[in-house]
Design an enzyme around this catalytic site. Structure first.
Site, short mmCIF file in Angstrom:
data_model
loop_
_atom_site.label_atom_id
_atom_site.label_comp_id
_atom_site.label_asym_id
_atom_site.label_seq_id
_atom_site.Cartn_x
_atom_site.Cartn_y
_atom_site.Cartn_z
N THR A 338 1.04 -1.11 0.18
CA THR A 338 -0.27 -0.07 -0.09
C THR A 338 0.99 1.36 -0.60
OG1 THR A 338 -1.70 -1.57 1.08
CG2 THR A 338 -1.70 1.04 1.18
N THR A 356 -4.18 1.73 -2.12
CA THR A 356 -4.05 0.60 -2.00
C THR A 356 -4.12 0.19 -3.74
OG1 THR A 356 -2.58 -1.30 -0.97
CG2 THR A 356 -4.62 -0.48 -0.50
N SER A 409 -10.59 -3.12 5.81
CA SER A 409 -9.04 -2.62 5.82
C SER A 409 -8.92 -2.75 7.17
CB SER A 409 -9.03 -1.26 5.12
OG SER A 409 -8.22 -0.70 4.89
N SER A 410 -6.90 -2.34 7.28
CA SER A 410 -6.40 -1.79 8.54
C SER A 410 -5.78 -0.60 7.78
CB SER A 410 -5.28 -2.61 8.35
OG SER A 410 -6.11 -3.94 8.79
N GLY A 431 -0.45 -3.77 5.17
CA GLY A 431 -0.90 -4.51 5.36
C GLY A 431 -1.74 -4.69 7.38
N1 GLY Z 1 -5.34 -4.01 1.62
C1 GLY Z 1 -4.67 -3.89 3.01
C2 GLY Z 1 -5.63 -3.31 3.44
O1 GLY Z 1 -6.22 -2.17 3.36
O2 GLY Z 1 -5.82 -3.32 4.72
#
Ligand code: GLY
Length: 527
Positions: A338, A356, A409-410, A431
């Protein structure tokens, strides 16, 4: 000041600021520039989250996260025996969520833009047309990506097999797509030729995204998560990112421990922060998902008394086993890949944006004719209860695949205030490790008095409940006392070469200080 993952993108952002553009204008220009020069994560075929603080203190948060297509279903990644089909949610046309970036940028411009839209998209078009030189890291990354041998991805039409540092890349199809976006804004991507090429790409390769999906995609202004850590106001991203809620949980739990007295990377501080991270990720797996589908117990999860009860479980002399940690009992009424950038303008507005394609280069699929990479964000759903996604995160019902739903998401774009004034802007890719990296960078500055460069570049550690291990950067020596003592307490350790690229700005004594992560080509650009 602009701090981003690529020197050319940082420069473009600063040029916009010099022209009198505000942080929102620079945000849009940097996002489009990254789609050209940083294809592993910069994008127009993905999505992200934006947190903004105006100089008058007003804050907002934009969710331009991808959505599941209308035809998606909970069992779309399972075979007839209900087993997960390997890589279907990662490297196939079914891995792609409906992209949100272009709608997001238009929405930011409509609300905050000062400079004309065309001036913000044009620098990215110029890069794609005139070419740009690859850094060593970018050349290596593209070479690794080319070794991935998934089929039907059109990659060879756009990128060469092998690159060296200093090679120039030209992307004429991407330039044409960006020109449509420059001239027709939202319609240049979600309608017309570009949309047709995307829908075609899906149709001939077994994907699901239709024109109806593109028509119905809209980014959404959400209320940011606001919480307090000691004297600091923390403004971060709300659902469908778990970032703001988990960061709040971690900081509120951390407030009960004298981290400053324990010291940076002391046994006690690393142990306590690890246990806090474990507890928070257990809640994430059970309770969080897209707020447009269910009511989630956000307030209860961030409640001070609830969090005080949670830390009762932490023992100071031994590690909790993940199998003994569960999501908390709430008293309820009823993909490292990301990229993040932080911007502060001369007016005092601040922008924190994380964006991302999920995995590095997303699904690896380029839209035929249109020259842009598509995300593999569908893997962020819980594709089967308990089945880990590419970051090893598990989830359940709350984050199952449903038509038009946003995957959890994180991403944690965050802004801190002190005494009512802007203090810090930060975020990172990575992530699941995003949340813990933001947590630790804040603690480094606030508790350990590090300058922002040191705070960003210090080694980090990460625990996410499952797998039951601390991921630890190799900057922390394997034979250090800290490591030996953590093992003696029962912690499992997994050493990784590097995690995250935190890009941050701190405002102190009316001066801006930038922290660009040396783990990448990240650059602070300012004037
Ligand atoms: N694709 C990683 C997130 O959104 O956490």
């Amino acid at each position: 000041m602009v701090v981003s993952a690529h020197p050319l993108a940082s420069e473009i952002g600063v040029n916009i600021l010099k022209k009198g553009g505000n942080a929102a204008d620079a945000t849009i220009a940097v996002q489009f520039a990254l789609a050209v020069v940083y294809p592993s994560a910069g994008n127009i075929g993905g999505g992200g989250f934006f947190v903004y603080r105006e100089n008058n203190g007003h804050c907002s948060a934009l969710d331009f996260r991808e959505k599941a297509p209308l035809m998606a279903s909970p069992d779309m990644y399972l075979d007839s025996n209900n087993n997960v089909v390997k890589d279907l949610s990662l490297y196939s046309h079914l891995a792609v969520g409906v992209p949100g970036t272009v709608d997001g940028m238009v929405n930011i411009h409509n609300k905050y833009g000062q400079l004309p839209w065309v001036e913000l998209v044009q620098p990215a078009i110029d890069l794609a047309d005139n070419g740009f030189e690859l850094t060593k890291r970018e050349a290596d990354k593209l070479n690794r990506f080319n070794k991935r041998n998934n089929t039907n991805n059109n990659i060879s039409e756009y990128y060469k097999d092998h690159y060296l540092e200093g090679d120039s890349i030209f992307l004429p199809q991407l330039s044409t797509t960006l020109t449509q976006i420059r001239d027709f804004k939202r319609s240049g991507f979600y309608k017309g030729e570009v949309a047709q090429m995307l829908v075609n790409e899906m149709k001939i390769n077994g994907g699901m995204i239709t024109q109806e999906d593109l028509d119905s995609y809209h980014s959404i202004w959400r209320k940011p998560i606001i919480s307090y850590y000691k004297d600091y106001k923390v403004i971060s991203m709300s659902l469908p990112s778990s970032g703001g809620i988990l960061l709040t949980q971690m900081l509120k739990m951390a407030e009960h421990y004298p981290l400053r007295d324990y010291g940076f990377h002391s046994l006690k501080s690393v142990h306590v922060m690890t246990e806090i991270e474990k507890l928070s990720f257990a809640d994430r797996a059970k309770y969080l998902g897209d707020p447009d589908f269910y009511d989630f117990p956000e307030k209860s999860l961030m409640d001070s008394l609830y969090l005080l009860k949670r830390i009762n479980k932490i023992k100071m002399d031994s590690a909790l086993l993940s199998s003994d940690v569960h999501a908390g009992e709430l008293n309820l009424k009823e993909s490292e890949e990301t990229t993040h950038f932080s911007i502060v303008d001369k007016y005092g507005n601040a922008s924190s944006l994380t964006t991302t394609l999920n995995g590095s280069f997303g699904s690896g699929i380029v839209v035929g004719g249109a020259g842009f990479l598509l995300n593999n964000e569908m893997d962020d759903f819980s594709i089967q209860p308990g089945y880990p996604n590419m970051y090893g995160l598990v989830g359940g019902e709350a984050n199952s695949v449903e038509p038009s739903k946003r995957m959890l998401s994180s991403m944690t774009p965050t802004i801190l205030e002190k005494d009512g004034k802007l203090f810090m802007v930060l975020g990172t890719p990575g992530g699941s490790t995003i949340i813990t990296a933001v947590f630790q960078t804040i603690i480094n500055v606030v508790e350990y008095d590090m300058d922002i460069d040191q705070a960003v570049n210090s080694p980090r550690f990460h625990h996410q409940w499952y797998p039951d291990e601390i991921k630890m950067e190799k900057g922390i020596a394997k034979d250090s006392n800290l490591v030996l003592q953590l093992k003696a307490m029962g912690h499992q350790l997994n050493f990784v070469s590097s995690m995250n690229r935190v890009d941050a700005v701190v405002l102190k004594r009316n001066k801006l200080f930038g922290g660009a992560d040396k783990r990448g080509d990240d650059l602070v650009s300012s004037y």
